[in-house]
Design an enzyme around this catalytic site. Structure first.
Site, PDB file in Angstrom:
ATOM      1  N   ARG A   1       0.849  -1.194   0.000  1.00  0.00           N
ATOM      2  CA  ARG A   1       0.000   0.000   0.000  1.00  0.00           C
ATOM      3  C   ARG A   1       0.884   1.243   0.000  1.00  0.00           C
ATOM      4  NH1 ARG A   1      -4.579  -1.232   4.565  1.00  0.00           N
ATOM      5  NH2 ARG A   1      -2.880  -0.983   6.050  1.00  0.00           N
TER       6      ARG A   1
ATOM      7  N   ASP B   1      -9.611   2.923  14.346  1.00  0.00           N
ATOM      8  CA  ASP B   1      -8.277   2.533  13.865  1.00  0.00           C
ATOM      9  C   ASP B   1      -8.275   2.399  12.344  1.00  0.00           C
ATOM     10  OD1 ASP B   1     -10.006   0.336  14.762  1.00  0.00           O
ATOM     11  OD2 ASP B   1      -8.504  -0.969  13.869  1.00  0.00           O
TER      12      ASP B   1
HETATM   13  P1  AMP Z   1      -8.948  -4.588  10.964  1.00  0.00           P
HETATM   14  O1  AMP Z   1     -10.317  -4.557  11.544  1.00  0.00           O
HETATM   15  O2  AMP Z   1      -8.790  -5.531   9.793  1.00  0.00           O
HETATM   16  O3  AMP Z   1      -8.480  -3.219  10.603  1.00  0.00           O
HETATM   17  O4  AMP Z   1      -7.955  -5.193  12.058  1.00  0.00           O
HETATM   18  C1  AMP Z   1      -7.998  -4.817  13.396  1.00  0.00           C
HETATM   19  C2  AMP Z   1      -6.703  -5.173  14.085  1.00  0.00           C
HETATM   20  O5  AMP Z   1      -6.425  -6.572  13.953  1.00  0.00           O
HETATM   21  C3  AMP Z   1      -5.483  -4.454  13.547  1.00  0.00           C
HETATM   22  O6  AMP Z   1      -4.655  -4.166  14.633  1.00  0.00           O
HETATM   23  C4  AMP Z   1      -4.872  -5.477  12.641  1.00  0.00           C
HETATM   24  O7  AMP Z   1      -3.495  -5.261  12.441  1.00  0.00           O
HETATM   25  C5  AMP Z   1      -5.140  -6.766  13.375  1.00  0.00           C
HETATM   26  N1  AMP Z   1      -5.170  -7.945  12.481  1.00  0.00           N
HETATM   27  C6  AMP Z   1      -6.126  -8.286  11.591  1.00  0.00           C
HETATM   28  N2  AMP Z   1      -5.806  -9.428  10.947  1.00  0.00           N
HETATM   29  C7  AMP Z   1      -4.612  -9.839  11.437  1.00  0.00           C
HETATM   30  C8  AMP Z   1      -3.737 -10.947  11.190  1.00  0.00           C
HETATM   31  N3  AMP Z   1      -4.026 -11.901  10.299  1.00  0.00           N
HETATM   32  N4  AMP Z   1      -2.581 -11.018  11.890  1.00  0.00           N
HETATM   33  C9  AMP Z   1      -2.267 -10.087  12.793  1.00  0.00           C
HETATM   34  N5  AMP Z   1      -3.050  -9.027  13.092  1.00  0.00           N
HETATM   35  C10 AMP Z   1      -4.206  -8.892  12.421  1.00  0.00           C
HETATM   36 MG    MG Z   2      -7.402  -1.925  10.352  1.00  0.00          MG
END
Ligand code: AMP
Ligand code: MG
Length: 521
Positions: A195, A273
């Site tokens: 990205r 976030d």
């Molecule tokens: P999101 O809702 O996808 O923005 O993710 C929320 C949080 O979960 C963020 O801190 C992401 O970095 C973490 N996260 C989501 N998927 C993963 C993954 N497969 N491994 C590690 N962290 C994850």
């Molecule tokens: Mg996120």
């Protein structure tokens, strides 16, 4: 390897970082980032890249074709000047404070500065474990990576503020995911998207130090963000600078959400976030595109109960998110009533942008007044008659305002019985609309032009993305490339590509990936 990329990594040079390096999962206090390297993958292979995004970085087809490209953007190799790290941030998820989150699978490689002096951060998503991975694997599956890659670039071509996507690299490794949360995980192909954005700072980057009472850290981050990403405010006296900046964040967020409403985009996970401080659409997860107009629709199965992030609720959620950001900023602001004025300014900006967008969608000369009911009535009818949002507005441009009829719009309807039940009301609306257009006496060619510039012909419909995913999973990226190509010119009819502009087919109505998406990615 001979690249022209030049790095100037201000975020990690100017802001406090974590003492510990590496991916051990931990709470990181007093620091805004942690050094961590991408975890190498088995067999990086470039599946797709964006020439438009590459050109921002001064990269071209020769670079993309070189072996180093897939290695670097698959996380197996660093270019001199890259200093990888994961950012530390928190966030409100589905309305609740979630504490420290951070880049759990995103790794920033550094800040490049191009020949025009523009700063572009590079970030790999799915590059392996970080201190913020919290029990997850740090990886991303091919289907979600395709969705992020495709939509980032499509949004750019649609004129919607967004983070960009340079590359899509297959890792040659499997990733276990329980896509339906039914206790039957399966192995899926893994991938990494690079990205690109001027800044990946989110609302949650400010919320975390604020929640921990780390006021000095918060202050440093605010001043850094203004200096690096909002230099237009740097020369203001300190008293007005921070509030002018927050006001700008409110404005940009309003404009971004108004664009989403214009093109029929539903973000799906508007947690704090996942909101960019630059007002860019960020974190393409279980997002979706409106086919049949429905303000209550959410693509996110995790949100199906409360529908907090449904299409028609996005402007209010953005306001709520800005209010959380404002709360976080209280300790570093002299005047908190000014924060409230900014939140009110958001409301006014959103309304103004929406009124202007709606006038453009309808091909009217002047922005609609806030109390004007013309658009609201149409939305009610489109919902009741199950009309396709994109097709309806696109075809409305072809309406003969001297003889209004539903004929040019017939291809927009999904359900013949709902179409016919609402036929009379739709025709009434068309007649009132046509009278309004005649009254305004806008030149017909100007009207058509205005409408075609506001109403895309092609959007990355959920089922189109899913078809590209199915093919790519079977080893053929041709359909993905063709879809990317169609979406390069979303406002122009492209002869021979009518199938990309049609209604969602019936088979896709309730299919996973086409109408429902889980957060499992
Ligand atoms: P999101 O809702 O996808 O923005 O993710 C929320 C949080 O979960 C963020 O801190 C992401 O970095 C973490 N996260 C989501 N998927 C993963 C993954 N497969 N491994 C590690 N962290 C994850
Ligand atoms: Mg996120």
């Amino acid at each position: 390897m001979n690249t022209t990329l030049l790095f100037d990594n201000r975020f990690i040079t100017e802001l406090p970082g974590d003492q510990e390096e590496g991916p051990r999962v931990r709470q990181v206090r007093g620091a805004l980032w942690s050094r961590v390297l991408p975890t190498p993958v088995a067999a990086p292979r470039l599946l797709a890249w964006s020439p438009e995004c590459a050109s921002l970085l001064g990269l071209n087809a020769e670079d993309a074709g070189a072996a180093w490209f897939a290695d670097v953007f698959g996380g197996n190799r660093l270019i001199p000047g890259m200093q990888p790290y994961a950012a530390n941030y928190g966030g409100h998820q589905f309305g609740n404070w979630a504490g420290q989150l951070g880049d759990g699978r995103a790794i920033l490689l550094g800040e490049t500065v191009n020949a025009r002096g523009e700063r572009w951060e590079l970030q790999l998503k799915g590059a392996g474990l970080t201190p913020y991975s919290r029990g997850a694997d740090g990886r991303a599956v091919l289907r979600s990576s395709i969705r992020e890659f495709l939509c980032s670039e499509a949004m750019h071509h649609l004129g919607v503020p967004t983070t960009r996507a340079l590359s899509l690299v297959a890792t040659g490794e499997g990733v276990m995911r329980d896509m339906f949360y039914d206790g039957r995980p399966r192995e899926e192909p893994g991938a990494i998207v690079c990205r690109v954005a001027p800044s990946f700072i989110r609302f949650g980057n400010f919320e975390l130090p604020a929640a921990r009472g780390e006021v000095e850290l918060l202050q440093k981050l605010v001043d850094f963000t203004i200096a690096r990403d909002f230099p237009q405010f740097s020369s203001l006296p300190e008293t007005g600078r921070r509030i002018a900046w927050f006001r700008e964040v409110c404005e940009r967020t309003a404009i971004m959400v108004a664009h989403w409403m214009r093109v029929g985009f539903v973000h799906g996970v508007m947690n704090t976030d996942n909101l960019s401080i630059l007002g860019l659409t960020i974190d393409y997860g279980p997002y979706g595109w409106i086919d049949n107009f429905d303000p209550d629709w959410t693509p996110n199965t995790t949100d199906a109960g409360g529908r907090r992030y449904r299409f028609g609720h996005q402007a209010r959620i953005a306001h709520w998110n800005l209010a959380q950001l404002a709360n976080a900023l209280v300790p570093v602001m002299q005047d908190t009533t000014a924060l409230e004025e900014c939140l009110e300014h958001y409301v006014q900006c959103f309304l103004a942008a929406e009124c202007a967008n709606n006038a453009a969608k309808l091909g009217l000369r002047h922005a609609l007044a806030a109390q004007d009911t013309l658009m609201r009535e149409l939305f009610g009818l489109l919902h009741a008659a199950e009309a396709d949002m994109t097709i309806f507005f696109r075809r409305l441009a072809g309406l003969d305002v001297n003889a209004p009829s539903l004929d040019p719009l017939e291809s927009a309807f999904y359900d013949p019985s709902k179409r016919s039940t609402n036929g009379r009301a739709l025709l009434d609306w068309l007649e009132r609309y046509a009278a309004r257009v005649r009254e305004e006496a806008l030149d017909p060619a100007d009207r058509t032009h205005k409408m075609q510039a506001a109403n895309p012909c092609y959007v990355p419909r959920n089922y189109l993305a899913q078809q590209a995913i199915d093919s790519a999973e079977a080893g053929d990226t041709g359909p993905l490339h063709e879809l990317m190509d169609v979406l390069r010119n979303p406002y122009s009819e492209q002869p021979g590509r009518e199938s990309f502009a049609g209604r969602r087919p019936d088979w896709a109505r309730n299919r996973a990936g086409c109408s429902m998406l889980s957060c499992s990615s």
